[in-house]
Design a protein around this motif. Structure first.
Motif, PDB file in Angstrom:
ATOM      1  N   ASP A 122      73.557  60.001  47.999  1.00  0.00           N
ATOM      2  CA  ASP A 122      73.169  60.171  49.402  1.00  0.00           C
ATOM      3  C   ASP A 122      73.122  58.855  50.169  1.00  0.00           C
ATOM      4  O   ASP A 122      73.613  58.775  51.302  1.00  0.00           O
ATOM      5  CB  ASP A 122      71.797  60.857  49.484  1.00  0.00           C
ATOM      6  N   TRP A 125      76.586  57.609  50.866  1.00  0.00           N
ATOM      7  CA  TRP A 125      77.327  58.544  51.714  1.00  0.00           C
ATOM      8  C   TRP A 125      76.910  58.414  53.177  1.00  0.00           C
ATOM      9  O   TRP A 125      77.759  58.280  54.069  1.00  0.00           O
ATOM     10  CB  TRP A 125      77.109  59.965  51.219  1.00  0.00           C
ATOM     11  N   TYR A 126      75.628  58.448  53.448  1.00  0.00           N
ATOM     12  CA  TYR A 126      75.189  58.446  54.847  1.00  0.00           C
ATOM     13  C   TYR A 126      75.394  57.095  55.523  1.00  0.00           C
ATOM     14  O   TYR A 126      75.364  57.015  56.751  1.00  0.00           O
ATOM     15  CB  TYR A 126      73.732  58.898  54.933  1.00  0.00           C
ATOM     16  N   TYR A 131      81.392  59.190  56.559  1.00  0.00           N
ATOM     17  CA  TYR A 131      80.394  60.057  57.180  1.00  0.00           C
ATOM     18  C   TYR A 131      80.186  59.693  58.641  1.00  0.00           C
ATOM     19  O   TYR A 131      80.163  60.573  59.508  1.00  0.00           O
ATOM     20  CB  TYR A 131      79.069  59.959  56.427  1.00  0.00           C
ATOM     21  N   GLN A 132      80.047  58.420  58.944  1.00  0.00           N
ATOM     22  CA  GLN A 132      79.696  57.994  60.294  1.00  0.00           C
ATOM     23  C   GLN A 132      80.824  58.245  61.302  1.00  0.00           C
ATOM     24  O   GLN A 132      80.554  58.581  62.457  1.00  0.00           O
ATOM     25  CB  GLN A 132      79.334  56.504  60.291  1.00  0.00           C
ATOM     26  N   ARG A 136      79.865  62.969  60.514  1.00  0.00           N
ATOM     27  CA  ARG A 136      78.651  63.061  61.326  1.00  0.00           C
ATOM     28  C   ARG A 136      78.934  63.530  62.752  1.00  0.00           C
ATOM     29  O   ARG A 136      78.220  64.414  63.250  1.00  0.00           O
ATOM     30  CB  ARG A 136      77.921  61.716  61.348  1.00  0.00           C
ATOM     31  N   ASP A 141      78.379  68.233  56.637  1.00  0.00           N
ATOM     32  CA  ASP A 141      77.833  67.446  55.539  1.00  0.00           C
ATOM     33  C   ASP A 141      78.249  67.984  54.174  1.00  0.00           C
ATOM     34  O   ASP A 141      79.097  67.369  53.535  1.00  0.00           O
ATOM     35  CB  ASP A 141      76.320  67.325  55.644  1.00  0.00           C
ATOM     36  N   LYS A 167      75.972  70.510  58.872  1.00  0.00           N
ATOM     37  CA  LYS A 167      74.889  69.657  58.405  1.00  0.00           C
ATOM     38  C   LYS A 167      73.568  70.438  58.391  1.00  0.00           C
ATOM     39  O   LYS A 167      73.254  71.189  59.311  1.00  0.00           O
ATOM     40  CB  LYS A 167      74.753  68.443  59.321  1.00  0.00           C
TER      41      LYS A 167
END
Length: 211
Positions: A122, A125-126, A131-132, A136, A141, A167
């Motif tokens: 996690d 990943w975030y 993701y960004q 996102r 997600d 998400k």
């Protein structure tokens, strides 16, 4: 003894046989059969968005996009954001390191269906560009990746399916990954034969009167 989670139920096998038959009926239209595949898989594994396409160079990690189409549940996402993310991805698939991490696992021969949590924790990943920049903004997600070589291709051409949920929704489970893996195994074996590749002519390319 085979555990309940590692084998498909009879009803699931019947669904997959039906799905393969329906895709074959649409097989000369490279977009139609893929759209039907994604919508059906979305229903079977409760996904909200899916992409299906072809990529070259997955084993060498010099990946190149050969074509992709996507499907989404109506009303959940902004189509403009999805299209922008798709363009970003298609411009250079190597910008998505988690996809390259998938290929580094050498999953192609077995057609493994891996979830994001199989590839990256996690925290990483975030904080990732994957993701960004791509997921996102789209509100996505939980994600699954499943690729296989295209039969009889003389080069490193592969067919892939990517499925995602909005998400905040639960992660995909082992049974859902198994369904995707088995469905994609049956479908990938037909690509280039009864299922058209992206570089093949399609009825969509013809004028309405000719169709």
């Amino acid at each position: 003894m085979v555990s309940k989670s590692s084998a498909l139920r009879g009803c699931e096998v019947r669904e997959l046989f039906r799905l393969v038959g329906e895709c074959r009926e649409l097989g000369d239209d490279r977009l139609a059969w893929r759209s039907h595949l994604l919508a059906s898989l979305g229903r079977l594994v409760d996904a909200d968005l899916g992409s299906a396409g072809e990529m070259r160079g997955c084993r060498s990690l010099r990946v190149a996009d050969l074509g992709v189409t996507h499907w989404m549940q109506p009303g959940l996402f902004d189509p403009a954001l999805i299209d922008a993310a798709m363009r970003e991805f298609r411009s250079d698939p190597a910008r998505t390191p988690i996809l390259l991490d998938y290929f580094r696992r050498d999953p192609l021969a077995d057609g493994l269906c891996l979830a994001r949590t199989d590839l990256m924790g996690d925290l990483d990943w975030y904080a990732s560009d994957d993701y960004q920049i791509i997921y996102r903004p789209c509100g996505l997600d939980p994600i699954l990746w499943c690729f296989r070589p295209i039969p009889f291709s003389r080069v490193d051409d592969n067919a892939g399916v990517i499925l995602a949920r909005a998400k905040g929704r639960p992660r995909f489970g082992a049974r859902e990954r198994l369904i995707v893996r088995e469905a994609h195994a049956a479908i990938a074996a037909l690509i280039g034969r009864s299922l058209a590749r992206f570089d093949e002519p399609s009825p969509r390319d013809l004028a309405p009167r000719v169709r």
